[in-house]
Enzyme design. Sequence first.
Site, short mmCIF file in Angstrom:
data_model
loop_
_atom_site.label_atom_id
_atom_site.label_comp_id
_atom_site.label_asym_id
_atom_site.label_seq_id
_atom_site.Cartn_x
_atom_site.Cartn_y
_atom_site.Cartn_z
N LYS A 13 -1.92 26.68 29.34
CA LYS A 13 -1.63 27.59 28.22
C LYS A 13 -1.87 26.90 26.87
CE LYS A 13 2.68 27.95 29.51
NZ LYS A 13 2.72 27.09 30.70
N ARG A 88 9.54 33.92 28.38
CA ARG A 88 9.64 33.22 29.65
C ARG A 88 10.66 33.85 30.57
NH1 ARG A 88 7.55 27.97 28.23
NH2 ARG A 88 7.84 26.42 29.83
N ARG A 127 -1.26 14.43 32.64
CA ARG A 127 -1.31 14.86 31.23
C ARG A 127 -0.71 13.79 30.31
NH1 ARG A 127 1.50 20.22 29.55
NH2 ARG A 127 3.25 19.16 30.51
N ARG A 162 5.36 13.07 28.41
CA ARG A 162 6.56 13.77 27.95
C ARG A 162 7.79 13.40 28.79
NH1 ARG A 162 4.36 19.90 27.48
NH2 ARG A 162 6.17 20.23 28.81
N ARG A 173 10.76 22.48 37.05
CA ARG A 173 10.08 23.42 36.14
C ARG A 173 9.28 24.45 36.93
NH1 ARG A 173 6.88 19.30 32.92
NH2 ARG A 173 5.77 21.05 31.98
#
Length: 215
Positions: A13, A88, A127, A162, A173
Amino acid sequence: MKIVLLGAPGAGKGTVAKLLSELDGSVQISTGDILRAAVKGGSDPGKKAKGYMDSGDLVPDSLIMEIMEVRLQEDDCDKGFLLDGFPRTIPQAEALGELLGRMGIGLDFVASLEVPRDVILDRLTTRRTCSNSACQEIYNIKSNPPAPDGTCKKCGRPVIQRDDETEEAILNRLETYNEKTAPLIGYYRGKGLLRNFVSLSSKDTVEEIKKSLKG
Ligand code: AP5
């Protein structure tokens, strides 16, 4: 453009939103980025959000709506917006519908980015994100690495992993997504607003979204 980007964590996204925003100046609004900046700045919303975020849970709807009511009425949204990570939950989607209704704005569509779970897990563990909260450029050590010294190619600051990228938080998640966010696919399909984009490169997804806007 007035588009909601819907998809599991790691579906792309943020990457797609950044590419789309370069096309016509529509602003990328990532609730995740806003919350991470609030945590870093030590503000009250940041203090409230940190524990939820680190464990991979959703932040309460009331806190998100407080933030988004203000953000969506800022001047830069006049050019259009790409909602990345919001709404969400069904209550957030209903509140967004009411807010846009009051503002006299309609969405173009909701782009659902569909990526297989094994690809998602691989992307999230590889990532890296720029630590500069004003930049937050997204990298991937396999498909789009940062500079060789581990800094951001755009702003030169260190690129980091992160806090919610531990294996435990990633799995939580994904579960939270399936339970609370995936129902939005049916919600927006029922409103005739859903468009699916299946496991494409980010550039191809952007091209498909452009075609959908024309069609
Ligand atoms: P948030 O920051 O929104 O995280 P997320 O939804 O989990 O999404 P990600 O940022 O992890 O993934 P993405 O889909 O943007 O993928 P990306 O482009 O980075 O939210 C974080 C937390 O904040 C939540 O857990 C929650 O606690 C809280 N929160 C936020 N919004 C909230 C809300 N509305 N309500 C309640 N709580 C909220 O790509 C991933 C990786 O893959 C990158 O490395 C990228 O380079 C790579 N990649 C992307 N696309 C491709 C491709 N096509 N091919 C190859 N690699 C690719």
